[in-house]
Motif scaffolding. Structure first.
Motif, PDB file in Angstrom:
ATOM      1  N   TRP A 432       0.825  -1.201   0.000  1.00 48.95           N
ATOM      2  CA  TRP A 432       0.000   0.000   0.000  1.00 48.95           C
ATOM      3  C   TRP A 432       0.865   1.259   0.000  1.00 48.95           C
ATOM      4  N   ILE A 433       1.948   1.260   0.784  1.00 51.48           N
ATOM      5  CA  ILE A 433       2.843   2.422   0.831  1.00 51.48           C
ATOM      6  C   ILE A 433       3.451   2.672  -0.546  1.00 51.48           C
ATOM      7  N   ASN A 434       3.870   1.616  -1.235  1.00 50.96           N
ATOM      8  CA  ASN A 434       4.454   1.772  -2.570  1.00 50.96           C
ATOM      9  C   ASN A 434       3.437   2.287  -3.572  1.00 50.96           C
ATOM     10  N   VAL A 435       2.216   1.739  -3.526  1.00 47.34           N
ATOM     11  CA  VAL A 435       1.162   2.189  -4.449  1.00 47.34           C
ATOM     12  C   VAL A 435       0.814   3.655  -4.172  1.00 47.34           C
ATOM     13  N   PHE A 436       0.665   3.991  -2.897  1.00 47.46           N
ATOM     14  CA  PHE A 436       0.315   5.366  -2.520  1.00 47.46           C
ATOM     15  C   PHE A 436       1.441   6.326  -2.930  1.00 47.46           C
ATOM     16  N   PHE A 437       2.696   5.900  -2.725  1.00 49.88           N
ATOM     17  CA  PHE A 437       3.834   6.749  -3.098  1.00 49.88           C
ATOM     18  C   PHE A 437       3.839   7.032  -4.598  1.00 49.88           C
ATOM     19  N   LEU A 438       3.647   5.993  -5.403  1.00 48.26           N
ATOM     20  CA  LEU A 438       3.670   6.179  -6.856  1.00 48.26           C
ATOM     21  C   LEU A 438       2.483   7.035  -7.324  1.00 48.26           C
ATOM     22  N   ALA A 439       1.315   6.867  -6.677  1.00 47.79           N
ATOM     23  CA  ALA A 439       0.177   7.731  -6.998  1.00 47.79           C
ATOM     24  C   ALA A 439       0.503   9.182  -6.643  1.00 47.79           C
ATOM     25  N   CYS A 440       1.225   9.385  -5.540  1.00 51.97           N
ATOM     26  CA  CYS A 440       1.632  10.745  -5.149  1.00 51.97           C
ATOM     27  C   CYS A 440       2.644  11.328  -6.134  1.00 51.97           C
ATOM     28  N   VAL A 441       3.519  10.469  -6.677  1.00 56.11           N
ATOM     29  CA  VAL A 441       4.472  10.936  -7.703  1.00 56.11           C
ATOM     30  C   VAL A 441       3.707  11.470  -8.908  1.00 56.11           C
ATOM     31  N   TYR A 442       2.674  10.732  -9.333  1.00 55.00           N
ATOM     32  CA  TYR A 442       1.851  11.170 -10.463  1.00 55.00           C
ATOM     33  C   TYR A 442       1.112  12.467 -10.130  1.00 55.00           C
ATOM     34  N   ALA A 443       0.572  12.545  -8.917  1.00 54.22           N
ATOM     35  CA  ALA A 443      -0.142  13.763  -8.507  1.00 54.22           C
ATOM     36  C   ALA A 443       0.814  14.954  -8.438  1.00 54.22           C
ATOM     37  N   ALA A 444       2.005  14.743  -7.866  1.00 51.30           N
ATOM     38  CA  ALA A 444       2.988  15.835  -7.745  1.00 51.30           C
ATOM     39  C   ALA A 444       3.487  16.277  -9.121  1.00 51.30           C
ATOM     40  N   HIS A 445       3.661  15.315 -10.037  1.00 49.32           N
ATOM     41  CA  HIS A 445       4.083  15.647 -11.402  1.00 49.32           C
ATOM     42  C   HIS A 445       3.041  16.535 -12.084  1.00 49.32           C
ATOM     43  N   ASN A 446       1.764  16.177 -11.931  1.00 51.62           N
ATOM     44  CA  ASN A 446       0.702  16.998 -12.516  1.00 51.62           C
ATOM     45  C   ASN A 446       0.624  18.360 -11.842  1.00 51.62           C
ATOM     46  N   LEU A 447       0.866  18.390 -10.535  1.00 52.48           N
ATOM     47  CA  LEU A 447       0.855  19.665  -9.819  1.00 52.48           C
ATOM     48  C   LEU A 447       1.968  20.578 -10.311  1.00 52.48           C
ATOM     49  N   ARG A 448       3.113  19.990 -10.603  1.00 56.31           N
ATOM     50  CA  ARG A 448       4.258  20.761 -11.085  1.00 56.31           C
ATOM     51  C   ARG A 448       4.052  21.246 -12.522  1.00 56.31           C
ATOM     52  N   ASN A 449       3.251  20.476 -13.276  1.00 58.19           N
ATOM     53  CA  ASN A 449       3.024  20.816 -14.693  1.00 58.19           C
ATOM     54  C   ASN A 449       1.552  21.125 -14.942  1.00 58.19           C
ATOM     55  N   LEU A 450       1.015  22.058 -14.157  1.00 58.83           N
ATOM     56  CA  LEU A 450      -0.413  22.383 -14.259  1.00 58.83           C
ATOM     57  C   LEU A 450      -0.797  22.922 -15.636  1.00 58.83           C
ATOM     58  N   LYS A 451       0.136  23.619 -16.273  1.00 52.18           N
ATOM     59  CA  LYS A 451      -0.186  24.220 -17.572  1.00 52.18           C
ATOM     60  C   LYS A 451      -0.492  23.161 -18.623  1.00 52.18           C
ATOM     61  N   THR A 452       0.141  21.998 -18.497  1.00 57.44           N
ATOM     62  CA  THR A 452      -0.067  20.924 -19.474  1.00 57.44           C
ATOM     63  C   THR A 452      -0.824  19.753 -18.849  1.00 57.44           C
ATOM     64  N   LEU A 453      -1.636  20.033 -17.822  1.00 60.23           N
ATOM     65  CA  LEU A 453      -2.374  18.989 -17.119  1.00 60.23           C
ATOM     66  C   LEU A 453      -3.302  18.243 -18.085  1.00 60.23           C
ATOM     67  N   SER A 454      -3.136  16.918 -18.136  1.00 62.19           N
ATOM     68  CA  SER A 454      -3.994  16.071 -18.980  1.00 62.19           C
ATOM     69  C   SER A 454      -5.307  15.824 -18.251  1.00 62.19           C
ATOM     70  N   MET A 455      -6.392  16.385 -18.776  1.00 63.66           N
ATOM     71  CA  MET A 455      -7.657  16.313 -18.056  1.00 63.66           C
ATOM     72  C   MET A 455      -8.218  14.894 -18.015  1.00 63.66           C
ATOM     73  N   HIS A 456      -8.217  14.204 -19.162  1.00 65.30           N
ATOM     74  CA  HIS A 456      -8.780  12.850 -19.127  1.00 65.30           C
ATOM     75  C   HIS A 456      -7.881  11.905 -18.343  1.00 65.30           C
ATOM     76  N   GLY A 457      -6.576  12.234 -18.231  1.00 64.20           N
ATOM     77  CA  GLY A 457      -5.664  11.410 -17.436  1.00 64.20           C
ATOM     78  C   GLY A 457      -5.805  11.650 -15.949  1.00 64.20           C
ATOM     79  N   SER A 458      -6.185  12.870 -15.542  1.00 63.81           N
ATOM     80  CA  SER A 458      -6.296  13.210 -14.119  1.00 63.81           C
ATOM     81  C   SER A 458      -7.652  12.832 -13.525  1.00 63.81           C
ATOM     82  N   VAL A 459      -8.527  12.232 -14.347  1.00 65.34           N
ATOM     83  CA  VAL A 459      -9.834  11.782 -13.846  1.00 65.34           C
ATOM     84  C   VAL A 459      -9.661  10.798 -12.696  1.00 65.34           C
TER      85      VAL A 459
END
Length: 531
Positions: A432-459
């Protein structure tokens, strides 16, 4: 144009607002865990680290298996089918040797289906379990017709099929979004995280609704990237219908539909007319699914419900404000209260139950105060996301653990009090910690690149955020996250892809640097030889 830009900016702003506390929940999971099982920091960290190392070794091993990579690239669906057949074989063997007897809600519904005389008072209180009851009844009738006695095993086998279908649907969505490498990562993550979970032997709405949530997610992803109007309309309609079935099984699964509608409303680059058409498609299909079920209810004779006997929404809000303490001294937040349930049952009229719950809600909020309520929400969010076993073996676990098969390795591993039970807790926590960490990596990446945020990917992320908000507002526990574990895994696979890309970029940069610098002594010797 101005409205479209405003909605796009609003979408990105709300994403940022939700993502920051989501990242903080991972920090709490790692360092300030408040789980019911009182999990310790050092063992869970070691477990997470060992599983991370195992994942890296598997990635390196697969990278060197060229025939397997070619199969993945060219025949991903075939490879996925083979993996899921293997997982299903393991699930069936586990269900066959894992002695169990269902209790609580599963036991009530199953006994009602077997006896032919439903527990009407229960179904009056919780009409959200009606569809599950009809599934049980159909399974029981089929077993009687085929003279199959092991109905628990049949339901576990059916439950495993629904979980595996959810894995297939979510992996297909990731394949469409990010290609075969990320889809392969999602497949392996879900096979271990979901497919080999002991929850296969608990055929309840959390796992049965999984396939419909994942299916709705896949239909939305494929629909959002489809260019033909008829295909797009069909896929979005299927998304709405799948969401309606998921909602009928598990009301909180509406979080995915809410995420889809919110994404469509703020979809930059889509004309207003197209956005309205998609939203109408989703909503209309969802409404048709609910309407069809209610029409079928009027034509069936197995259950006759009394109107006005169901627990009101205020009951779920009231229960969601409770605080309990277990034998280990750990707190539970917003968990089921038998006392509140019985008090509601004792009131005959719907308005009496609603007034009673509203009064309790008002009293509890007054006792909390503003800061106290915020602290409660913080503790509840941390508690709900703190357990990788998702409240296994506790209230709402739906297994009667007094019936045990001593000496059975699976019983000793998964039953509370079993010889290896603590090992299971920390293994599941490490995953669970590994899955949650990787999900946070994806969330942080999108947060860092808000200008190019993929809407259908962030669903997938917005669906998780909305689900957690729903759990905070209503009765809830970590078991309620099970419905959206495929979405967590889909986000985690995207996080894995980001980590793999960053690591590859770093290694290539290091290699180029080494080549550009070269070996000074060798260069000097070559220069002298040339002279």
């Amino acid at each position: 144009m101005i409205l479209s830009q405003f909605l796009s900016n609003f979408y990105k702003t709300l994403f940022a607002i939700f993502t920051v506390p989501f990242l903080l929940l991972f920090v709490s999971l790692m360092l300030f865990n408040n789980s019911t099982d009182k999990l310790e920091l050092l063992p869970q960290t070691i477990s997470a680290a060992l599983i991370s190392i195992l994942l890296m070794l598997l990635c390196i091993g697969f990278k060197n298996m060229k025939p397997l990579l070619r199969l993945l690239r060219r025949r991903f669906n075939l490879f996925m089918a083979l993996i899921l057949i293997l997982v299903y074989a393991i699930q069936i063997c586990s269900a066959a040797f894992f002695y169990t007897r269902n209790g609580w809600d599963v036991g009530i519904l199953l006994n009602s289906a077997k006896s032919g005389s439903p527990y009407i008072e229960y179904l009056n209180r919780y009409p959200n379990n009606l569809l599950l009851f009809f599934i049980y009844k159909a399974a029981v009738d089929a077993c009687k017709a085929l003279e199959i006695r092991e109905i628990n095993f049949v339901l576990s086998a059916l439950n495993a099929i629904m979980m595996d279908l959810s894995i297939a649907a979510a992996s297909s969505a990731v394949l469409k979004l990010s290609g075969w490498k990320t889809a392969a990562a999602s497949l392996f993550i879900m096979a271990a995280f979901i497919g080999l979970s002991p929850w296969i032997i608990v055929p309840y709405s959390d796992t049965f609704s999984m396939a419909f949530t994942s299916g709705a997610f896949a239909f939305f992803v494929y629909g959002s990237q489809s260019r033909r109007l008829w295909q797009r309309s069909l896929l979005f309609s299927l998304c709405g219908l799948s969401s309606s079935v998921g909602f009928l099984l598990k009301p909180l699964s509406i979080a995915l539909l809410a995420a889809c509608l919110f994404t469509v409303a703020c979809w930059k680059g889509k004309l207003l007319k197209a956005r309205v058409q998609i939203a109408v498609n989703l909503t209309l299909a969802f409404g048709i699914g609910i309407l069809l079920f209610n029409i079928l209810l009027n034509f069936q004779s197995a259950v006759s419900l009394e109107k006005g006997r169901e627990f009101p929404l205020s009951y779920w809000v009231n229960t969601g404000l409770s605080i309990t303490t277990n034998s280990l001294g750990a707190h539970g937040y917003g968990i089921y209260s038998e006392q509140v349930s019985n008090l509601n049952s004792s009131l005959d009229e719907a308005y009496e139950r609603d007034s009673f719950n509203r009064k309790m809600i008002s009293d509890r909020l007054s006792n909390f105060g503003v800061l106290g309520y915020l602290e409660f929400l913080s503790n509840k969010a941390r508690w709900v996301t703190s357990e990788g076993n998702f409240f296994w073996g506790k209230e709402g676990g739906f297994i009667d653990f007094s019936f045990r098969d001593d000496g059975n390795i699976l019983t000793e591993l998964f039953y509370p009090g079993g010889e290896f039970y603590r090992a299971y807790l920390y293994i599941s926590q490490g995953i669970w910690i590994n899955v949650f960490f990787l999900a946070c990596v994806y969330a942080a990446h999108n947060l860092r690149n808000l200008k190019t945020l993929s809407m259908h990917g962030s669903v997938s992320l917005f669906s998780i955020y909305f689900l957690i908000l729903g759990i905070l507002a209503l009765e809830g526990r970590s078991r309620y996250l099970i419905n959206s574990l495929p979405l967590f895994s889909a986000a985690a696979s995207q996080g894995w892809a980001i980590c793999a890309e960053s690591t590859g970029r770093l290694l290539r940069k290091k290699r180029r640097l080494k080549i550009s610098i070269g070996n000074p002594l060798q260069e000097k010797a070559e220069l002298e030889a040339a002279k």
